[in-house]
Design an enzyme around this catalytic site. Structure first.
Site, short mmCIF file in Angstrom:
data_model
loop_
_atom_site.label_atom_id
_atom_site.label_comp_id
_atom_site.label_asym_id
_atom_site.label_seq_id
_atom_site.Cartn_x
_atom_site.Cartn_y
_atom_site.Cartn_z
N ASN A 1 0.87 -1.18 0.00
CA ASN A 1 0.00 0.00 0.00
C ASN A 1 0.91 1.23 0.00
O ASN A 1 1.46 1.59 1.03
CB ASN A 1 -0.88 -0.03 1.26
CG ASN A 1 -1.71 1.23 1.41
OD1 ASN A 1 -1.79 2.05 0.50
ND2 ASN A 1 -2.34 1.38 2.57
N LYS B 1 0.12 4.19 -0.34
CA LYS B 1 -0.58 5.37 0.21
C LYS B 1 -0.37 6.58 -0.71
O LYS B 1 -0.20 6.41 -1.92
CB LYS B 1 -0.12 5.64 1.64
CG LYS B 1 -0.21 4.40 2.52
CD LYS B 1 -0.09 4.71 3.99
CE LYS B 1 -0.10 3.41 4.75
NZ LYS B 1 -0.16 3.60 6.19
N HIS C 1 -9.56 0.83 4.74
CA HIS C 1 -8.30 1.05 5.46
C HIS C 1 -8.58 1.98 6.65
O HIS C 1 -9.43 2.87 6.57
CB HIS C 1 -7.26 1.68 4.53
CG HIS C 1 -5.90 1.70 5.12
ND1 HIS C 1 -5.50 2.65 6.03
CD2 HIS C 1 -4.84 0.86 4.97
CE1 HIS C 1 -4.26 2.41 6.41
NE2 HIS C 1 -3.83 1.32 5.78
N GLU D 1 -7.13 4.43 7.77
CA GLU D 1 -6.99 5.86 7.48
C GLU D 1 -8.26 6.41 6.83
O GLU D 1 -8.64 7.55 7.06
CB GLU D 1 -5.74 6.10 6.61
CG GLU D 1 -4.47 5.91 7.43
CD GLU D 1 -3.27 5.41 6.65
OE1 GLU D 1 -3.26 5.49 5.42
OE2 GLU D 1 -2.33 4.93 7.31
N GLU E 1 -5.39 -5.28 10.54
CA GLU E 1 -4.41 -4.24 10.82
C GLU E 1 -4.76 -3.56 12.15
O GLU E 1 -5.62 -2.65 12.16
CB GLU E 1 -4.41 -3.20 9.71
CG GLU E 1 -4.11 -3.77 8.34
CD GLU E 1 -3.57 -2.71 7.40
OE1 GLU E 1 -2.44 -2.87 6.93
OE2 GLU E 1 -4.26 -1.70 7.17
N GLY F 1 2.18 2.16 10.85
CA GLY F 1 3.08 3.30 10.69
C GLY F 1 3.72 3.76 11.99
O GLY F 1 4.31 4.84 12.05
N SER G 1 3.27 -2.29 10.47
CA SER G 1 4.72 -2.31 10.68
C SER G 1 5.33 -3.67 10.38
O SER G 1 6.29 -4.09 11.05
CB SER G 1 5.08 -1.84 12.09
OG SER G 1 4.62 -0.52 12.29
C1 PEP Z 1 -0.85 0.06 6.19
O1 PEP Z 1 -1.08 1.25 6.22
O2 PEP Z 1 -1.63 -0.69 5.61
C2 PEP Z 1 0.34 -0.42 6.89
C3 PEP Z 1 0.36 -1.66 7.27
O3 PEP Z 1 1.35 0.48 7.10
P1 PEP Z 1 2.78 0.18 7.80
O4 PEP Z 1 3.30 -1.09 7.21
O5 PEP Z 1 3.61 1.37 7.44
O6 PEP Z 1 2.52 0.06 9.26
#
Ligand code: PEP
Length: 250
Positions: free
Chosen positions: A9, A11, A96, A98, A168, A174, A213
């Site tokens: 992703n 983003k 997601h 976000e 997630e 993040g 992460s």
């Molecule tokens: C994400 O936003 O889907 C995600 C997993 O981000 P990160 O790997 O940076 O935590």
């Protein structure tokens, strides 16, 4: 056995030239991913077509980060499933955290998107996960159960074969904080059971990715868990070598 899918992703990162560059680096290293692992790249809408050209002929698949659940009309700023399908998009990230947080998307609205994406012959990557305060209050299972049941309402067993789930935990996205493999797997087991309750045996075949992460140094341990079938990767997907390291960790 569910397919192992590692999706990047991107983003709202990378300009057009950088997206093309990253996609070509991913294609270059993609042959070294573990056998049976599918790699997916998800750039911003405006770079989908250029990235599609770069990955053409490779095993790398194209994903989008969102879509609006109507074919056309007065929805300023939105992009429909049929428009994505026409470009050659195979996967669409939906729900997601976000988008839930900044754009106030509800489970019910995301459910409309899930059906829209499926109706256009693409595969939703449906994201679920609890906030830090929800985990601390001990309501993680309740939150994820509601997200799965409402977000996937009326998805048939046949359609479920094309659905991917990404668990997630929002506090791990993040932030550099990773759910421990056991913590993550515990929720993946819950999700697996919910899917089986919804659609029977078809629920056993659904890929359930972990996201939050995931990086080269923790991917192996996470992917070794019984119900972790892949990853949705943010930060570490922005470097082809890191993305490949995750794609070859299983
Ligand atoms: C994400 O936003 O889907 C995600 C997993 O981000 P990160 O790997 O940076 O935590």
């Amino acid at each position: 056995m569910p397919k192992t899918i590692i999706a990047g992703n991107w983003k709202m990162n990378k300009n057009l030239a950088e997206s093309v560059q990253l996609a070509s680096e991913v294609v270059k290293v993609s042959g070294k991913a573990s056998a049976g692992v599918e790699l997916v790249v998800c750039p911003v809408f405006t770079h989908l077509e250029a990235v599609k050209e770069v990955i053409k002929g490779s095993a790398v698949k194209l994903g989008a980060q969102n879509c609006y659940p109507a074919d056309s009309g007065a929805f300023t700023g939105e992009v429909s499933g049929s428009m994505l399908k026409a470009i050659g998009v195979e996967y669409v990230i939906l729900g997601h955290s976000e988008r839930r947080q900044y754009f106030h998307e509800s489970n019910e609205f995301i459910n409309k998107k899930v059906h829209h994406v499926l109706a256009h012959g693409m595969k939703p990557i449906y994201c679920v996960g609890e906030l830090l305060e929800e985990r601390e209050k001990g309501v993680t299972h309740q939150v994820v159960t509601e997200q799965i049941n409402a977000g996937l309402a009326n998805v048939t067993a046949d359609q479920m074969k094309n659905v991917v789930i990404a668990y997630e935990p929002v506090w791990a996205i993040g932030t550099g904080k990773v759910a421990s493999p056991e913590q993550a797997n515990e929720v993946h087991i819950l999700i697996r059971n919910l899917l089986v309750k919804l659609v029977g045996d078809a629920g056993k075949e659904v890929t359930i990715q972990y996201g939050g992460s995931m990086k080269p140094d923790n991917a192996k341990e996470l992917l070794a868990q019984s119900e972790i079938n892949g990853g949705l990767i943010g930060g570490a997907a922005l470097k082809a070598d890191d993305f490949l390291a995750i794609g070859s960790a299983k």
